[in-house]
Write a protein that holds these residues in place. Structure first.
Motif, PDB file in Angstrom:
ATOM      1  N   VAL A  93       0.670  -1.022  -0.287  1.00  0.00           N
ATOM      2  CA  VAL A  93      -0.243   0.075  -0.076  1.00  0.00           C
ATOM      3  C   VAL A  93       0.987   1.399  -0.043  1.00  0.00           C
ATOM      4  O   VAL A  93       1.903   1.397   0.674  1.00  0.00           O
ATOM      5  N   TYR A  94       1.119   2.703  -0.622  1.00  0.00           N
ATOM      6  CA  TYR A  94       1.460   3.245  -1.273  1.00  0.00           C
ATOM      7  C   TYR A  94       0.718   4.325  -0.330  1.00  0.00           C
ATOM      8  O   TYR A  94      -0.572   4.916  -0.660  1.00  0.00           O
ATOM      9  N   TYR A  95       1.936   5.349   0.068  1.00  0.00           N
ATOM     10  CA  TYR A  95       1.109   6.079   0.455  1.00  0.00           C
ATOM     11  C   TYR A  95       1.937   7.712   0.416  1.00  0.00           C
ATOM     12  O   TYR A  95       3.191   7.152   0.396  1.00  0.00           O
ATOM     13  N   CYS A  96       1.513   8.942   0.557  1.00  0.00           N
ATOM     14  CA  CYS A  96       1.871   9.258  -0.010  1.00  0.00           C
ATOM     15  C   CYS A  96       1.614  10.807   1.066  1.00  0.00           C
ATOM     16  O   CYS A  96       0.488  10.593   1.955  1.00  0.00           O
ATOM     17  N   ALA A  97       2.402  11.755   1.545  1.00  0.00           N
ATOM     18  CA  ALA A  97       2.600  12.183   3.016  1.00  0.00           C
ATOM     19  C   ALA A  97       3.230  13.831   2.233  1.00  0.00           C
ATOM     20  O   ALA A  97       4.168  14.434   1.809  1.00  0.00           O
ATOM     21  N   ALA A  98       2.608  14.563   3.311  1.00  0.00           N
ATOM     22  CA  ALA A  98       3.506  16.453   3.167  1.00  0.00           C
ATOM     23  C   ALA A  98       3.545  16.813   4.493  1.00  0.00           C
ATOM     24  O   ALA A  98       2.680  16.368   5.604  1.00  0.00           O
ATOM     25  N   ASP A  99       4.822  17.653   4.455  1.00  0.00           N
ATOM     26  CA  ASP A  99       5.459  18.214   5.742  1.00  0.00           C
ATOM     27  C   ASP A  99       5.828  19.547   5.011  1.00  0.00           C
ATOM     28  O   ASP A  99       6.351  19.611   3.874  1.00  0.00           O
ATOM     29  N   ARG A 100       6.197  20.272   6.281  1.00  0.00           N
ATOM     30  CA  ARG A 100       7.263  21.046   5.617  1.00  0.00           C
ATOM     31  C   ARG A 100       8.499  21.412   5.086  1.00  0.00           C
ATOM     32  O   ARG A 100       9.205  21.437   3.987  1.00  0.00           O
ATOM     33  N   ILE A 101       9.185  19.786   5.914  1.00  0.00           N
ATOM     34  CA  ILE A 101      10.206  19.447   5.485  1.00  0.00           C
ATOM     35  C   ILE A 101      10.306  17.837   5.095  1.00  0.00           C
ATOM     36  O   ILE A 101       9.231  17.425   5.765  1.00  0.00           O
ATOM     37  N   CYS A 102      11.374  16.792   4.265  1.00  0.00           N
ATOM     38  CA  CYS A 102      11.054  15.619   4.230  1.00  0.00           C
ATOM     39  C   CYS A 102      11.295  14.906   5.299  1.00  0.00           C
ATOM     40  O   CYS A 102      12.294  15.424   6.277  1.00  0.00           O
ATOM     41  N   ASN A 103      10.443  14.035   5.921  1.00  0.00           N
ATOM     42  CA  ASN A 103      10.646  13.622   7.308  1.00  0.00           C
ATOM     43  C   ASN A 103      10.145  12.459   7.290  1.00  0.00           C
ATOM     44  O   ASN A 103       9.979  11.600   6.373  1.00  0.00           O
ATOM     45  N   TRP A 104      11.013  11.532   8.430  1.00  0.00           N
ATOM     46  CA  TRP A 104       9.496  10.093   8.646  1.00  0.00           C
ATOM     47  C   TRP A 104       8.854  10.401   9.238  1.00  0.00           C
ATOM     48  O   TRP A 104       7.993   8.803   9.050  1.00  0.00           O
ATOM     49  N   SER A 105       8.259  10.849   9.327  1.00  0.00           N
ATOM     50  CA  SER A 105       6.878  11.345  10.130  1.00  0.00           C
ATOM     51  C   SER A 105       5.495  12.558   9.764  1.00  0.00           C
ATOM     52  O   SER A 105       5.674  12.985  10.570  1.00  0.00           O
ATOM     53  N   PRO A 106       5.764  12.190   8.599  1.00  0.00           N
ATOM     54  CA  PRO A 106       5.468  13.986   8.817  1.00  0.00           C
ATOM     55  C   PRO A 106       3.673  13.876   8.720  1.00  0.00           C
ATOM     56  O   PRO A 106       2.606  12.823   9.188  1.00  0.00           O
ATOM     57  N   THR A 107       3.013  15.412   8.419  1.00  0.00           N
ATOM     58  CA  THR A 107       2.222  15.088   9.587  1.00  0.00           C
ATOM     59  C   THR A 107       0.803  15.286   8.514  1.00  0.00           C
ATOM     60  O   THR A 107      -0.375  14.853   9.250  1.00  0.00           O
ATOM     61  N   THR A 108       0.694  14.902   7.406  1.00  0.00           N
ATOM     62  CA  THR A 108      -0.420  14.983   6.941  1.00  0.00           C
ATOM     63  C   THR A 108      -0.261  13.694   5.929  1.00  0.00           C
ATOM     64  O   THR A 108       0.565  13.400   5.003  1.00  0.00           O
ATOM     65  N   TRP A 109      -1.193  12.918   5.960  1.00  0.00           N
ATOM     66  CA  TRP A 109      -0.701  11.675   5.114  1.00  0.00           C
ATOM     67  C   TRP A 109      -2.408  11.622   4.379  1.00  0.00           C
ATOM     68  O   TRP A 109      -3.326  11.586   4.858  1.00  0.00           O
ATOM     69  N   GLY A 110      -1.968  10.574   3.108  1.00  0.00           N
ATOM     70  CA  GLY A 110      -3.334  10.269   2.369  1.00  0.00           C
ATOM     71  C   GLY A 110      -3.797   9.077   2.834  1.00  0.00           C
ATOM     72  O   GLY A 110      -2.772   8.168   3.841  1.00  0.00           O
ATOM     73  N   GLN A 111      -5.104   8.373   2.414  1.00  0.00           N
ATOM     74  CA  GLN A 111      -5.576   7.532   2.375  1.00  0.00           C
ATOM     75  C   GLN A 111      -4.637   6.029   2.198  1.00  0.00           C
ATOM     76  O   GLN A 111      -4.960   5.017   2.806  1.00  0.00           O
ATOM     77  N   GLY A 112      -4.120   6.274   1.463  1.00  0.00           N
ATOM     78  CA  GLY A 112      -3.714   4.437   0.881  1.00  0.00           C
ATOM     79  C   GLY A 112      -3.732   4.586  -1.070  1.00  0.00           C
ATOM     80  O   GLY A 112      -5.386   4.336  -0.756  1.00  0.00           O
ATOM     81  N   THR A 113      -2.732   3.743  -1.309  1.00  0.00           N
ATOM     82  CA  THR A 113      -3.464   2.794  -2.337  1.00  0.00           C
ATOM     83  C   THR A 113      -2.654   1.848  -2.729  1.00  0.00           C
ATOM     84  O   THR A 113      -1.176   2.017  -2.642  1.00  0.00           O
ATOM     85  N   GLN A 114      -3.155   0.418  -3.206  1.00  0.00           N
ATOM     86  CA  GLN A 114      -2.502  -0.708  -3.141  1.00  0.00           C
ATOM     87  C   GLN A 114      -1.463  -0.650  -4.566  1.00  0.00           C
ATOM     88  O   GLN A 114      -2.690  -0.840  -6.029  1.00  0.00           O
ATOM     89  N   VAL A 115      -1.260  -1.191  -4.865  1.00  0.00           N
ATOM     90  CA  VAL A 115      -0.541  -1.421  -5.443  1.00  0.00           C
ATOM     91  C   VAL A 115       1.022  -3.540  -5.425  1.00  0.00           C
ATOM     92  O   VAL A 115       1.214  -3.343  -4.587  1.00  0.00           O
ATOM     93  N   THR A 116       0.295  -4.224  -6.332  1.00  0.00           N
ATOM     94  CA  THR A 116       0.596  -5.440  -6.376  1.00  0.00           C
ATOM     95  C   THR A 116       0.805  -5.644  -7.845  1.00  0.00           C
ATOM     96  O   THR A 116       0.692  -5.354  -8.850  1.00  0.00           O
ATOM     97  N   VAL A 117       1.756  -6.184  -7.718  1.00  0.00           N
ATOM     98  CA  VAL A 117       2.696  -6.827  -9.274  1.00  0.00           C
ATOM     99  C   VAL A 117       2.907  -8.133  -8.784  1.00  0.00           C
ATOM    100  O   VAL A 117       3.403  -8.786  -8.034  1.00  0.00           O
ATOM    101  N   SER A 118       2.460  -8.733 -10.224  1.00  0.00           N
ATOM    102  CA  SER A 118       2.451 -10.972  -9.941  1.00  0.00           C
ATOM    103  C   SER A 118       2.414 -10.159 -11.458  1.00  0.00           C
ATOM    104  O   SER A 118       0.997  -9.702 -12.115  1.00  0.00           O
ATOM    105  N   SER A 119       2.714 -11.239 -11.821  1.00  0.00           N
ATOM    106  CA  SER A 119       2.391 -12.689 -13.220  1.00  0.00           C
ATOM    107  C   SER A 119       1.452 -13.440 -12.868  1.00  0.00           C
ATOM    108  O   SER A 119       1.140 -13.796 -13.756  1.00  0.00           O
TER     109      SER A 119
END
Length: 119
Positions: A93-119
């Motif tokens: 599940v991929y999430y985007c997130a925003a904050d004033r600077i790049c960091n490991w715990s941003p303040t604002t998050w999206g809900q996520g979107t599933q990416v599945t890579v499979s044959s």
């Protein structure tokens, strides 16, 4: 209301490309750092990469270097994650997130979107 909404996930075969979008509302994305994170089944969430407000990219994981790039379109207040040469281990599940600077715990998050890579 400050909000991030991801889109563009789905099921793809190994080796193909995919673009994820992250639409921001309630704030101007251009003034913020935007990061992408992911969480695979049974694993902890990990940082993928981040784009600073000055458009500098920081990669959080070496496994995506040379394959993933991040960008933003200020006219659409949207950020993008271009993923090339996708591998099964990119499945998460991929999430985007925003904050004033790049960091490991941003303040604002999206809900996520599933990416599945499979044959």
């Amino acid at each position: 209301q400050v909000q991030l909404v991801e889109s563009g996930g789905g099921l793809v075969q190994p080796g193909v490309s995919m673009i994820l979008s992250c639409a921001a509302s309630g704030f101007t994305l251009d003034y913020y750092a935007i990061g992408w994170f992911r969480q695979a089944p049974g694993k902890e969430r990990e940082g993928v990469l981040c784009l600073s407000s000055s458009d500098r990219t920081t990669y959080y994981t070496d496994s995506v270097k040379g394959r993933f790039t991040i960008s933003r379109d200020n006219t659409k207040n949207t950020a993008y994650l271009q993923m090339n040469s996708l591998k099964p281990e990119d499945t998460a599940v991929y999430y985007c997130a925003a904050d004033r600077i790049c960091n490991w715990s941003p303040t604002t998050w999206g809900q996520g979107t599933q990416v599945t890579v499979s044959s």
